[in-house]
Scaffold this motif. Structure first.
Motif, short mmCIF file in Angstrom:
data_model
loop_
_atom_site.label_atom_id
_atom_site.label_comp_id
_atom_site.label_asym_id
_atom_site.label_seq_id
_atom_site.Cartn_x
_atom_site.Cartn_y
_atom_site.Cartn_z
N ASP A 25 0.98 -2.55 10.51
CA ASP A 25 0.42 -3.59 9.64
C ASP A 25 -0.28 -2.98 8.41
O ASP A 25 -0.29 -3.57 7.34
CB ASP A 25 -0.57 -4.44 10.43
CG ASP A 25 0.09 -5.12 11.61
OD1 ASP A 25 0.22 -6.35 11.58
OD2 ASP A 25 0.50 -4.42 12.56
N TYR A 26 -0.86 -1.79 8.61
CA TYR A 26 -1.49 -1.11 7.48
C TYR A 26 -0.47 -0.70 6.43
O TYR A 26 -0.77 -0.63 5.23
CB TYR A 26 -2.24 0.14 7.95
CG TYR A 26 -3.48 -0.14 8.77
CD1 TYR A 26 -4.53 -0.90 8.25
CD2 TYR A 26 -3.62 0.37 10.06
CE1 TYR A 26 -5.67 -1.14 8.99
CE2 TYR A 26 -4.76 0.14 10.80
CZ TYR A 26 -5.79 -0.62 10.27
OH TYR A 26 -6.93 -0.85 11.01
N TYR A 27 0.74 -0.39 6.88
CA TYR A 27 1.78 0.08 5.96
C TYR A 27 2.32 -1.03 5.07
O TYR A 27 2.72 -0.77 3.91
CB TYR A 27 2.94 0.71 6.74
CG TYR A 27 2.54 1.89 7.59
CD1 TYR A 27 1.49 2.72 7.22
CD2 TYR A 27 3.22 2.18 8.77
CE1 TYR A 27 1.12 3.80 8.01
CE2 TYR A 27 2.86 3.27 9.57
CZ TYR A 27 1.80 4.07 9.18
OH TYR A 27 1.44 5.14 9.96
N ILE A 28 2.38 -2.25 5.58
CA ILE A 28 2.96 -3.33 4.77
C ILE A 28 1.91 -4.15 4.02
O ILE A 28 2.24 -4.86 3.09
CB ILE A 28 3.83 -4.29 5.62
CG1 ILE A 28 3.02 -4.90 6.76
CG2 ILE A 28 5.05 -3.57 6.15
CD1 ILE A 28 3.81 -5.94 7.53
N ALA A 29 0.64 -4.01 4.40
CA ALA A 29 -0.42 -4.76 3.72
C ALA A 29 -0.46 -4.51 2.21
O ALA A 29 -0.71 -5.44 1.43
CB ALA A 29 -1.78 -4.43 4.35
N PRO A 30 -0.23 -3.26 1.74
CA PRO A 30 -0.30 -3.03 0.29
C PRO A 30 0.73 -3.81 -0.52
O PRO A 30 0.51 -4.06 -1.72
CB PRO A 30 -0.05 -1.52 0.17
CG PRO A 30 -0.48 -0.96 1.48
CD PRO A 30 -0.08 -2.00 2.48
N LEU A 31 1.85 -4.18 0.08
CA LEU A 31 2.90 -4.87 -0.68
C LEU A 31 2.40 -6.18 -1.30
O LEU A 31 2.49 -6.37 -2.51
CB LEU A 31 4.13 -5.10 0.20
CG LEU A 31 4.82 -3.83 0.72
CD1 LEU A 31 5.93 -4.18 1.71
CD2 LEU A 31 5.37 -3.03 -0.45
N PRO A 32 1.88 -7.12 -0.49
CA PRO A 32 1.36 -8.35 -1.11
C PRO A 32 0.09 -8.11 -1.92
O PRO A 32 -0.16 -8.83 -2.90
CB PRO A 32 1.11 -9.27 0.10
CG PRO A 32 0.97 -8.37 1.26
CD PRO A 32 1.87 -7.20 0.98
N LEU A 33 -0.72 -7.12 -1.54
CA LEU A 33 -1.94 -6.84 -2.28
C LEU A 33 -1.62 -6.39 -3.71
O LEU A 33 -2.23 -6.86 -4.68
CB LEU A 33 -2.77 -5.77 -1.56
CG LEU A 33 -3.41 -6.19 -0.23
CD1 LEU A 33 -4.09 -4.99 0.42
CD2 LEU A 33 -4.41 -7.32 -0.44
N ILE A 34 -0.65 -5.49 -3.83
CA ILE A 34 -0.28 -4.97 -5.15
C ILE A 34 0.37 -6.06 -6.00
O ILE A 34 0.03 -6.23 -7.18
CB ILE A 34 0.66 -3.75 -5.01
CG1 ILE A 34 -0.10 -2.57 -4.41
CG2 ILE A 34 1.27 -3.37 -6.36
CD1 ILE A 34 0.78 -1.40 -4.02
N SER A 35 1.30 -6.80 -5.42
CA SER A 35 1.97 -7.85 -6.20
C SER A 35 0.99 -8.93 -6.62
O SER A 35 1.11 -9.51 -7.69
CB SER A 35 3.14 -8.45 -5.42
OG SER A 35 2.68 -9.22 -4.32
N SER A 36 -0.01 -9.19 -5.78
CA SER A 36 -1.04 -10.17 -6.12
C SER A 36 -1.83 -9.72 -7.35
O SER A 36 -2.08 -10.52 -8.27
CB SER A 36 -1.99 -10.35 -4.93
OG SER A 36 -3.12 -11.13 -5.30
N CYS A 37 -2.21 -8.46 -7.37
CA CYS A 37 -2.98 -7.93 -8.50
C CYS A 37 -2.17 -7.94 -9.79
O CYS A 37 -2.68 -8.30 -10.87
CB CYS A 37 -3.47 -6.51 -8.19
SG CYS A 37 -4.68 -6.44 -6.86
N ILE A 38 -0.90 -7.55 -9.69
CA ILE A 38 -0.04 -7.54 -10.88
C ILE A 38 0.15 -8.97 -11.40
O ILE A 38 0.06 -9.23 -12.61
CB ILE A 38 1.33 -6.90 -10.56
CG1 ILE A 38 1.14 -5.42 -10.22
CG2 ILE A 38 2.29 -7.07 -11.74
CD1 ILE A 38 2.41 -4.74 -9.73
N ALA A 39 0.39 -9.90 -10.48
CA ALA A 39 0.58 -11.30 -10.87
C ALA A 39 -0.69 -11.87 -11.50
O ALA A 39 -0.63 -12.61 -12.49
CB ALA A 39 0.97 -12.13 -9.65
N ALA A 40 -1.85 -11.50 -10.95
CA ALA A 40 -3.11 -11.99 -11.51
C ALA A 40 -3.30 -11.48 -12.94
O ALA A 40 -3.80 -12.20 -13.81
CB ALA A 40 -4.28 -11.54 -10.62
#
Length: 198
Positions: A137-152
């Protein structure tokens, strides 16, 4: 009472999270639908490809339900603990999303809705990891976190398109959902077969 072996723990963690593959299918559709609106033909092709992956996860989840019957339905203390903890986490997660999304509509900042949801999705994976005793779960958590920041970041631009912002945020959400969904059904299938062969 003897502690469960590593295999038993993995099996119980996988069984407790098996329904999550179906939830991931829902997230996959909700996030990827924006690809076509934002990126035209290329986006719709990507959406179609994502739907193939979602269909695979859906079929795999249904097959795992049949496998779970053959593996027995005994609910150990570990299963109960995991399900209770995850249930609480899911309840808090969805309640937070619902309240904040309503506020965003009221405040007329709907541009940030999908970036916020993918942000919460990433945080959810981080909090879920210790409950499930699982590094994955730690390995895939950055995927939505990064895309969220870029989208913001794009959402703050004066000429931002809501479709583009939602699609960018959705990329990480889709990637995490597909990877997690596949991981859950594949892990559960392997563990059931291992138990039956033991």
């Amino acid at each position: 009472m003897m502690e469960n072996s590593a295999l038993d723990w993995d099996f119980e963690a996988a069984r407790a999270s098996a329904p999550h593959a179906l939830i991931m299918v829902g997230f996959t559709v909700a996030f990827s639908i924006w690809f076509g609106f934002a990126w035209g033909i290329a986006g719709w092709i990507l959406f179609a490809a994502v739907m193939v992956g979602a269909a695979y996860i859906l079929v795999g989840s249904l097959r795992n339900r049949e496998l779970s019957k053959s593996a027995g339905n005994d609910r150990t203390s570990d299963v109960v603990r995991i399900e209770r903890s995850i249930g609480f986490l899911v309840g808090v997660t969805y309640a937070t999303i619902l309240i904040v999304v309503i506020l965003m509509f009221a405040l007329e900042v709907a541009m940030f809705i999908v970036p916020f949801i993918t942000l919460v999705m990433g945080i959810h994976f981080l909090l879920q990891a210790p409950i499930m005793n699982r590094r994955f779960d730690y390995y895939i958590a950055p995927l939505p976190l990064i895309s969220s920041c870029i989208a913001a970041y794009f959402a703050f631009q004066p000429d931002a398109s809501i479709y583009t912002v939602y699609a960018i945020a959705g990329v990480g959400g889709v990637a995490a959902a597909l990877i997690y969904g596949y991981y859950v059904i594949d892990t559960y299938r392997k563990l059931v077969k291992s138990r039956k062969a033991a």
